[in-house]
Design a protein around this motif. Structure first.
Motif, PDB file in Angstrom:
ATOM      1  N   UNK A  35       0.804  -1.036   0.101  1.00 41.51           N
ATOM      2  CA  UNK A  35       0.039  -0.143   0.506  1.00 41.51           C
ATOM      3  C   UNK A  35       1.086   1.593   0.380  1.00 41.51           C
ATOM      4  N   UNK A  36       2.100   1.098   0.434  1.00 46.73           N
ATOM      5  CA  UNK A  36       3.063   2.141   0.802  1.00 46.73           C
ATOM      6  C   UNK A  36       3.843   2.565  -0.385  1.00 46.73           C
ATOM      7  N   UNK A  37       3.678   1.322  -1.243  1.00 48.66           N
ATOM      8  CA  UNK A  37       4.364   1.468  -2.575  1.00 48.66           C
ATOM      9  C   UNK A  37       3.875   1.992  -3.440  1.00 48.66           C
ATOM     10  N   UNK A  38       4.742   2.645  -4.164  1.00 47.87           N
ATOM     11  CA  UNK A  38       4.368   3.155  -5.941  1.00 47.87           C
ATOM     12  C   UNK A  38       4.033   2.199  -7.119  1.00 47.87           C
ATOM     13  N   UNK A  39       4.777   1.313  -7.317  1.00 43.60           N
ATOM     14  CA  UNK A  39       5.074   0.523  -7.951  1.00 43.60           C
ATOM     15  C   UNK A  39       5.109  -0.847  -7.013  1.00 43.60           C
ATOM     16  N   UNK A  40       4.448  -1.745  -7.772  1.00 42.58           N
ATOM     17  CA  UNK A  40       5.345  -3.172  -7.191  1.00 42.58           C
ATOM     18  C   UNK A  40       5.024  -4.503  -8.201  1.00 42.58           C
ATOM     19  N   UNK A  41       5.896  -5.177  -8.362  1.00 45.06           N
ATOM     20  CA  UNK A  41       6.297  -5.908  -9.351  1.00 45.06           C
ATOM     21  C   UNK A  41       7.139  -7.233  -9.287  1.00 45.06           C
ATOM     22  N   UNK A  42       6.567  -7.867 -10.086  1.00 44.96           N
ATOM     23  CA  UNK A  42       7.982  -9.183  -9.623  1.00 44.96           C
ATOM     24  C   UNK A  42       8.708  -9.083 -11.465  1.00 44.96           C
ATOM     25  N   UNK A  67      19.351  -0.934 -11.287  1.00 42.87           N
ATOM     26  CA  UNK A  67      19.638  -2.314 -12.218  1.00 42.87           C
ATOM     27  C   UNK A  67      18.545  -2.642 -13.368  1.00 42.87           C
ATOM     28  N   UNK A  68      19.012  -3.241 -14.438  1.00 34.68           N
ATOM     29  CA  UNK A  68      18.244  -3.629 -15.580  1.00 34.68           C
ATOM     30  C   UNK A  68      17.827  -4.699 -15.069  1.00 34.68           C
ATOM     31  N   UNK A  69      16.090  -4.906 -15.460  1.00 35.92           N
ATOM     32  CA  UNK A  69      15.218  -5.755 -15.038  1.00 35.92           C
ATOM     33  C   UNK A  69      14.576  -6.239 -16.389  1.00 35.92           C
ATOM     34  N   UNK A  70      13.691  -7.252 -15.616  1.00 41.74           N
ATOM     35  CA  UNK A  70      12.668  -7.963 -17.176  1.00 41.74           C
ATOM     36  C   UNK A  70      11.976  -8.546 -16.275  1.00 41.74           C
ATOM     37  N   UNK A  71      10.487  -6.994 -16.734  1.00 40.13           N
ATOM     38  CA  UNK A  71       9.222  -7.213 -15.294  1.00 40.13           C
ATOM     39  C   UNK A  71       8.600  -8.972 -16.330  1.00 40.13           C
ATOM     40  N   UNK A  72       8.190  -9.112 -15.207  1.00 39.10           N
ATOM     41  CA  UNK A  72       7.518 -10.484 -15.057  1.00 39.10           C
ATOM     42  C   UNK A  72       5.886 -10.489 -15.490  1.00 39.10           C
ATOM     43  N   UNK A  73       5.593  -9.195 -14.112  1.00 41.50           N
ATOM     44  CA  UNK A  73       4.427  -8.916 -14.099  1.00 41.50           C
ATOM     45  C   UNK A  73       4.002  -7.340 -13.434  1.00 41.50           C
ATOM     46  N   UNK A  74       3.162  -6.799 -13.220  1.00 47.43           N
ATOM     47  CA  UNK A  74       3.166  -5.805 -12.685  1.00 47.43           C
ATOM     48  C   UNK A  74       1.767  -5.686 -11.199  1.00 47.43           C
ATOM     49  N   UNK A  75       2.121  -5.740 -10.403  1.00 45.79           N
ATOM     50  CA  UNK A  75       0.654  -5.853  -9.741  1.00 45.79           C
ATOM     51  C   UNK A  75       0.219  -4.719  -9.233  1.00 45.79           C
ATOM     52  N   UNK A  76       1.269  -3.136  -9.873  1.00 50.09           N
ATOM     53  CA  UNK A  76       0.842  -2.177  -9.176  1.00 50.09           C
ATOM     54  C   UNK A  76       1.854  -1.342  -9.437  1.00 50.09           C
ATOM     55  N   UNK A  77       1.524   0.104 -10.405  1.00 52.98           N
ATOM     56  CA  UNK A  77       2.721   0.495 -10.491  1.00 52.98           C
ATOM     57  C   UNK A  77       1.925   1.432 -11.630  1.00 52.98           C
ATOM     58  N   UNK A  78       2.561   2.280 -12.047  1.00 55.30           N
ATOM     59  CA  UNK A  78       2.809   2.659 -14.113  1.00 55.30           C
ATOM     60  C   UNK A  78       1.513   2.432 -15.097  1.00 55.30           C
ATOM     61  N   UNK A  79       1.711   2.265 -16.302  1.00 57.90           N
ATOM     62  CA  UNK A  79       1.050   2.113 -17.503  1.00 57.90           C
ATOM     63  C   UNK A  79       1.901   1.694 -18.348  1.00 57.90           C
ATOM     64  N   UNK A  80       3.241   1.616 -18.065  1.00 59.07           N
ATOM     65  CA  UNK A  80       4.421   1.387 -18.348  1.00 59.07           C
ATOM     66  C   UNK A  80       5.335   0.095 -18.202  1.00 59.07           C
TER      67      UNK A  80
END
Length: 215
Positions: A35-42, A67-80
Motif C-alpha cells: 500500500x505504501x509503494x508506488x510500484x510493485x512488480x515481479x 539495475x536493468x530488469x525484465x518485468x514479469x508482472x506488474x501488480x501496481x504502478x504506471x502503465x508502462x
C-alpha cells in the motif's frame, strides 16, 4: 588553537550528518509495503551499472546503481513496463544488492521519482520463490482493496489498537520474527461496517465474516 577547534567542529558536524544519512527503517507487513509503494512488480535482474544521479547540495556527484530488469508482472504502478530500477551504491545509505544473473525472480516494491523506479532497504524485496501461496494471491487483489486498513506492529506486551480500522501485527512478540504467520498467511481486510480484521487464506472472505460487527 582556534583553528583546531574549528576543524573539530566541522568533523563533528560531518559525522552527525553522516550518521543521520545512515539507513534506518521499521519492518512493514507485506500489505503495508504494498500500500505504501508506488510500484510493485515481479521481475528478474539482468544487468547492473553505476551511473551519475545528479549533484548534492555541495555540488558533489551522486552515484547510483542502476539495475536493468525484465518485468514479469506488474501488480501496481504506471502503465508502462519497468525496465530499470535505481538504488544507492551502499547499504549504509539504504542501497539494495540484487543478484544480476537473471535466474532469480524477485518481488520488488518501490517509489517512482521523476519517472524512474527507486528502491531502498526499507522496501519489501523478496525472492519470488520464498513467498507463500497466500502472499502471491493477495498481491492480485486483497492487499490493494484493503489499503484503508492500518496495520499496527506490536513490539512488546501489552499492545493494542487505537481504532476499529486497525489490525494488530504480533509476529515479532509471538515468533520473534517479522516474517511470521500473519506476514505469510494473513491480510488485514475491511469489512462491511468499515472495521478491519485479519483474514487467513487466499479464497474470498465469506459474507458472514464481512458482516460481523466485532473483530
Amino acid at each position: 588553537m582556534n583553528s583546531c577547534l574549528v576543524a573539530l567542529a566541522i568533523l563533528f558536524l560531518w559525522r552527525v550528518e553522516e550518521m543521520a544519512e545512515a539507513c534506518s527503517c521499521s519492518p512493514a507487513h507485506p500489505q503495508q509495503a504494498f500500500c505504501n509503494s508506488d510500484v510493485v512488480i515481479r521481475a528478474k535482474v539482468v544487468g547492473m551499472q553505476e551511473v551519475d544521479g545528479g549533484n548534492d547540495v555541495y555540488g558533489n556527484t551522486i552515484k547510483r546503481i542502476r539495475y536493468d530488469v525484465k518485468q514479469i508482472k506488474m501488480f501496481k504502478g504506471p502503465t508502462q513496463d519497468i525496465d530499470a530500477i535505481y538504488t544507492a551504491p551502499s547499504s549504509a545509505v539504504c542501497g539494495v544488492t540484487l543478484d544480476t544473473n537473471g535466474k532469480k525472480e524477485y518481488l520488488i516494491t518501490g517509489k517512482m521519482e521523476a519517472g524512474m523506479m527507486h528502491i531502498t532497504l526499507c522496501d519489501f524485496i523478496e525472492q519470488w520463490e520464498t513467498l507463500s501461496a497466500t502472499q502471491k494471491k493477495n498481491l492480485i487483489q486483497r492487499y490493494e482493496t484493503s489499503c484503508d486498513c492500518r496495520i499496527t506492529r506490536c513490539t512488546s506486551i501489552p499492545c493494542m489498537i487505537s481504532s476499529p480500522a486497525e489490525c494488530l501485527w504480533t509476529d515479532w512478540v509471538m515468533e520473534k520474527t517479522v516474517n511470521g504467520e500473519q506476514a505469510k498467511h494473513y491480510a488485514c481486510i475491511k469489512r462491511n461496517d468499515d472495521s478491519c480484521a485479519w483474514y487467513r487464506g487466499s479464497v474470498p472472505p465469506r459474507k458472514d465474516f464481512l458482516d460481523i460487527e466485532d473483530p
